[in-house]
Design a protein around this motif. Structure first.
Motif, PDB file in Angstrom:
ATOM      1  N   SER A 139       0.832  -1.215   0.000  1.00  9.90           N
ATOM      2  CA  SER A 139       0.000   0.000   0.000  1.00  9.90           C
ATOM      3  C   SER A 139       0.864   1.262   0.000  1.00  9.90           C
ATOM      4  CB  SER A 139      -0.962   0.010   1.188  1.00  9.90           C
ATOM      5  OG  SER A 139      -0.257  -0.018   2.389  1.00  9.90           O
ATOM      6  N   THR A 140       2.032   1.222   0.672  1.00  6.21           N
ATOM      7  CA  THR A 140       2.932   2.388   0.698  1.00  6.21           C
ATOM      8  C   THR A 140       3.514   2.642  -0.691  1.00  6.21           C
ATOM      9  OG1 THR A 140       3.501   2.008   3.014  1.00  6.21           O
ATOM     10  CG2 THR A 140       5.035   3.339   1.743  1.00  6.21           C
ATOM     11  N   MET A 141       3.961   1.577  -1.369  1.00  5.46           N
ATOM     12  CA  MET A 141       4.535   1.735  -2.712  1.00  5.46           C
ATOM     13  C   MET A 141       3.468   2.199  -3.709  1.00  5.46           C
ATOM     14  SD  MET A 141       7.707   1.226  -2.359  1.00  5.46           S
ATOM     15  CE  MET A 141       8.339   1.151  -4.015  1.00  5.46           C
ATOM     16  N   ARG A 142       2.228   1.758  -3.487  1.00  2.78           N
ATOM     17  CA  ARG A 142       1.122   2.155  -4.374  1.00  2.78           C
ATOM     18  C   ARG A 142       0.857   3.664  -4.279  1.00  2.78           C
ATOM     19  NH1 ARG A 142      -3.168  -0.521  -2.209  1.00  2.78           N
ATOM     20  NH2 ARG A 142      -2.095  -2.503  -2.454  1.00  2.78           N
ATOM     21  N   GLU A 146       9.225   6.211  -2.752  1.00  2.00           N
ATOM     22  CA  GLU A 146      10.382   5.728  -3.527  1.00  2.00           C
ATOM     23  C   GLU A 146      10.883   4.399  -2.988  1.00  2.00           C
ATOM     24  OE1 GLU A 146      13.673   8.156  -4.430  1.00  2.00           O
ATOM     25  OE2 GLU A 146      12.468   9.658  -5.458  1.00  2.00           O
ATOM     26  N   GLY A 147      10.669   4.174  -1.695  1.00  6.72           N
ATOM     27  CA  GLY A 147      11.113   2.907  -1.111  1.00  6.72           C
ATOM     28  C   GLY A 147      10.627   2.753   0.311  1.00  6.72           C
ATOM     29  N   ILE A 148      10.583   1.514   0.783  1.00  8.10           N
ATOM     30  CA  ILE A 148      10.194   1.236   2.173  1.00  8.10           C
ATOM     31  C   ILE A 148      10.980   0.022   2.660  1.00  8.10           C
ATOM     32  CG2 ILE A 148       8.168  -0.064   1.334  1.00  8.10           C
ATOM     33  CD1 ILE A 148       6.821   0.598   4.042  1.00  8.10           C
ATOM     34  N   LYS A 149      11.355   0.082   3.939  1.00  8.76           N
ATOM     35  CA  LYS A 149      12.081  -1.038   4.555  1.00  8.76           C
ATOM     36  C   LYS A 149      11.428  -1.299   5.904  1.00  8.76           C
ATOM     37  CE  LYS A 149      16.392  -0.289   6.023  1.00  8.76           C
ATOM     38  NZ  LYS A 149      17.844  -0.107   5.980  1.00  8.76           N
ATOM     39  N   VAL A 150      11.102  -2.553   6.176  1.00  2.00           N
ATOM     40  CA  VAL A 150      10.463  -2.926   7.448  1.00  2.00           C
ATOM     41  C   VAL A 150      11.282  -4.022   8.108  1.00  2.00           C
ATOM     42  CG1 VAL A 150       8.368  -3.806   8.552  1.00  2.00           C
ATOM     43  CG2 VAL A 150       8.174  -2.362   6.535  1.00  2.00           C
ATOM     44  N   GLN A 151      11.615  -3.831   9.391  1.00  2.00           N
ATOM     45  CA  GLN A 151      12.333  -4.871  10.135  1.00  2.00           C
ATOM     46  C   GLN A 151      11.516  -5.259  11.360  1.00  2.00           C
ATOM     47  OE1 GLN A 151      16.552  -4.265  10.861  1.00  2.00           O
ATOM     48  NE2 GLN A 151      16.363  -5.215  12.864  1.00  2.00           N
ATOM     49  N   ILE A 152      11.290  -6.564  11.523  1.00  3.33           N
ATOM     50  CA  ILE A 152      10.553  -7.071  12.682  1.00  3.33           C
ATOM     51  C   ILE A 152      11.489  -7.966  13.489  1.00  3.33           C
ATOM     52  CG2 ILE A 152       8.597  -8.468  13.441  1.00  3.33           C
ATOM     53  CD1 ILE A 152       7.036  -7.575  11.128  1.00  3.33           C
ATOM     54  N   SER A 153      11.576  -7.695  14.793  1.00  2.62           N
ATOM     55  CA  SER A 153      12.469  -8.475  15.658  1.00  2.62           C
ATOM     56  C   SER A 153      11.716  -8.992  16.872  1.00  2.62           C
ATOM     57  CB  SER A 153      13.628  -7.596  16.131  1.00  2.62           C
ATOM     58  OG  SER A 153      14.284  -7.026  15.042  1.00  2.62           O
ATOM     59  N   GLU A 169      11.492  -2.849  -0.297  1.00  2.00           N
ATOM     60  CA  GLU A 169      11.072  -2.608  -1.682  1.00  2.00           C
ATOM     61  C   GLU A 169      11.486  -1.193  -2.044  1.00  2.00           C
ATOM     62  OE1 GLU A 169       7.108  -2.940  -4.426  1.00  2.00           O
ATOM     63  OE2 GLU A 169       7.225  -4.233  -2.669  1.00  2.00           O
ATOM     64  N   GLY A 170      11.990  -1.004  -3.260  1.00  2.00           N
ATOM     65  CA  GLY A 170      12.445   0.319  -3.682  1.00  2.00           C
ATOM     66  C   GLY A 170      13.776   0.680  -3.023  1.00  2.00           C
ATOM     67  N   ARG A 171      14.038   1.984  -2.885  1.00  2.00           N
ATOM     68  CA  ARG A 171      15.306   2.448  -2.320  1.00  2.00           C
ATOM     69  C   ARG A 171      15.095   3.265  -1.043  1.00  2.00           C
ATOM     70  NH1 ARG A 171      15.966   7.863  -4.176  1.00  2.00           N
ATOM     71  NH2 ARG A 171      18.217   7.860  -3.861  1.00  2.00           N
ATOM     72  N   THR A 172      15.968   3.037  -0.075  1.00  2.00           N
ATOM     73  CA  THR A 172      15.960   3.836   1.167  1.00  2.00           C
ATOM     74  C   THR A 172      17.399   4.239   1.495  1.00  2.00           C
ATOM     75  OG1 THR A 172      15.965   1.743   2.371  1.00  2.00           O
ATOM     76  CG2 THR A 172      13.881   2.905   2.257  1.00  2.00           C
ATOM     77  N   PRO A 173      17.938   5.298   0.847  1.00  2.00           N
ATOM     78  CA  PRO A 173      19.337   5.672   1.056  1.00  2.00           C
ATOM     79  C   PRO A 173      19.535   6.415   2.382  1.00  2.00           C
ATOM     80  CG  PRO A 173      18.320   7.121  -0.550  1.00  2.00           C
ATOM     81  CD  PRO A 173      17.261   6.176  -0.101  1.00  2.00           C
ATOM     82  N   ILE A 197       9.053  -3.323  15.791  1.00  2.00           N
ATOM     83  CA  ILE A 197       8.822  -3.110  14.361  1.00  2.00           C
ATOM     84  C   ILE A 197       9.436  -1.770  13.958  1.00  2.00           C
ATOM     85  CG2 ILE A 197       7.053  -2.797  12.570  1.00  2.00           C
ATOM     86  CD1 ILE A 197       5.379  -4.402  15.016  1.00  2.00           C
ATOM     87  N   LYS A 198      10.423  -1.812  13.061  1.00  2.00           N
ATOM     88  CA  LYS A 198      11.042  -0.579  12.568  1.00  2.00           C
ATOM     89  C   LYS A 198      10.618  -0.355  11.129  1.00  2.00           C
ATOM     90  CE  LYS A 198      15.217  -0.682  15.397  1.00  2.00           C
ATOM     91  NZ  LYS A 198      16.694  -0.759  15.372  1.00  2.00           N
ATOM     92  N   VAL A 199      10.264   0.888  10.812  1.00  2.47           N
ATOM     93  CA  VAL A 199       9.824   1.220   9.442  1.00  2.47           C
ATOM     94  C   VAL A 199      10.590   2.446   8.943  1.00  2.47           C
ATOM     95  CG1 VAL A 199       7.873   1.981   8.026  1.00  2.47           C
ATOM     96  CG2 VAL A 199       7.504   0.272   9.803  1.00  2.47           C
ATOM     97  N   TRP A 200      11.181   2.310   7.763  1.00  2.00           N
ATOM     98  CA  TRP A 200      11.821   3.437   7.073  1.00  2.00           C
ATOM     99  C   TRP A 200      11.060   3.663   5.774  1.00  2.00           C
ATOM    100  CZ3 TRP A 200      14.325  -0.534   9.421  1.00  2.00           C
ATOM    101  CH2 TRP A 200      15.378  -0.267  10.325  1.00  2.00           C
ATOM    102  N   ILE A 201      10.651   4.901   5.492  1.00  2.87           N
ATOM    103  CA  ILE A 201       9.967   5.212   4.226  1.00  2.87           C
ATOM    104  C   ILE A 201      10.697   6.366   3.540  1.00  2.87           C
ATOM    105  CG2 ILE A 201       7.827   6.042   3.145  1.00  2.87           C
ATOM    106  CD1 ILE A 201       6.274   4.680   5.387  1.00  2.87           C
ATOM    107  N   CYS A 202      11.115   6.146   2.286  1.00  2.00           N
ATOM    108  CA  CYS A 202      11.781   7.206   1.506  1.00  2.00           C
ATOM    109  C   CYS A 202      10.743   7.874   0.617  1.00  2.00           C
ATOM    110  CB  CYS A 202      12.918   6.621   0.679  1.00  2.00           C
ATOM    111  SG  CYS A 202      13.732   7.857  -0.343  1.00  2.00           S
ATOM    112  N   LYS A 203      10.585   9.197   0.795  1.00  2.00           N
ATOM    113  CA  LYS A 203       9.563   9.919   0.026  1.00  2.00           C
ATOM    114  C   LYS A 203      10.165  10.748  -1.101  1.00  2.00           C
ATOM    115  CE  LYS A 203       7.028  10.576   4.334  1.00  2.00           C
ATOM    116  NZ  LYS A 203       6.510  11.587   5.237  1.00  2.00           N
ATOM    117  N   GLY A 204      11.435  10.514  -1.413  1.00  2.00           N
ATOM    118  CA  GLY A 204      12.074  11.293  -2.471  1.00  2.00           C
ATOM    119  C   GLY A 204      13.208  12.129  -1.900  1.00  2.00           C
ATOM    120  N   GLU A 205      13.743  13.046  -2.707  1.00  2.00           N
ATOM    121  CA  GLU A 205      14.865  13.878  -2.263  1.00  2.00           C
ATOM    122  C   GLU A 205      14.472  15.346  -2.279  1.00  2.00           C
ATOM    123  OE1 GLU A 205      18.444  12.873  -4.327  1.00  2.00           O
ATOM    124  OE2 GLU A 205      18.407  10.798  -3.622  1.00  2.00           O
TER     125      GLU A 205
END
Length: 237
Positions: A139-142, A146-153, A169-173, A197-205
């Motif tokens: 849903s985030t990519m839709r 530009e990218g999303i990264k999710v880590q579950i520990s 998915e995508g890029r998270t620089p 739960i860690k979430v990183w979302i890249c919305k562009g530059e």
């Protein structure tokens, strides 16, 4: 070990402003503790309102609290009754006049706090963590991220030994300071322990010098028709 820094703290003053905006002076510690109490109370009181960010600004006698939420109707209530009730409750915590502004988040799928909390609530509701994560990523990519990264520990699926799993998915620089990366750490309290739960979302530059005032986004949303958001149009003499 790799030295990891919070992506939001790393970008403060470069492309991102502060969530508390005031001059501390001699009572800096007291104001900081008061801010923490206000945020903690609002997050607990409005747990179902999908709150993303609470911005606190202070003058001598007034505290202005801007609540960024995906569901403003829950906070406002019928005819604004809930807001008045909330003001009275916050006055007891601070002993100062409180003004509350509510700003609606139009695209909650692009907000890391809301996405992370949604995944956490789903896991608490016994939905499989893989399914919850993959649905959130899709849903985030839709919505145009530009990218999303999710880590579950943690003890995933109740396993004896805790482990971490990451989905991308995508890029998270993370090292690119001009990359607008939103980050959040949420916790899901399950019957077999706590999952992080860690979430990183890249919305562009972001290029150029962005506006770092805390409510810059509010001005962007209310930009005049035909004008650029965040800029005042001046007529040349």
């Amino acid at each position: 070990m790799g030295q990891k820094v919070n992506p939001i703290g790393n970008r403060l003053g470069i492309i991102r402003g502060w969530d508390s905006n005031w001059f501390g002076g001699k009572n800096y510690g007291e104001k900081l503790v008061e801010d923490t109490k206000l945020r903690k109370y609002l997050n607990a009181r409005l747990a179902k309102a999908s709150i993303s960010k609470i911005i606190i600004e202070r003058t001598l006698k007034l505290i202005t609290i801007t609540i960024n939420t995906a569901r403003p109707g829950i906070i406002i209530g019928k005819g604004g009754q809930e807001v008045d009730k909330l003001k009275e409750e916050l006055k007891k915590i601070t002993d100062k006049e409180v003004q509350i502004n509510i700003f609606e988040i139009k695209r909650p799928e692009l907000d890391a706090v809301i996405v992370a909390n949604n995944i956490a609530r789903q896991i608490e509701g016994r939905i499989a963590y893989r399914r919850a994560t993959k649905m959130a990523i899709a849903s985030t990519m839709r919505m145009g991220a530009e990218g999303i990264k999710v880590q579950i520990s943690g003890r995933l699926n109740g396993a004896e030994m805790a482990r971490s799993e990451m989905y991308k998915e995508g890029r998270t620089p993370l090292h690119t300071l001009r990359a607008n990366i939103d980050y959040c750490l949420a916790e899901a309290l399950t019957t077999y322990g706590l999952l992080g739960i860690k979430v990183w979302i890249c919305k562009g530059e972001i290029y150029g010098k962005p506006d770092l005032t805390p409510n810059a986004g509010l001005r962007d949303a209310r930009a005049p028709k035909g004008g650029k958001p965040g800029f005042n149009r001046r007529k040349k003499k």
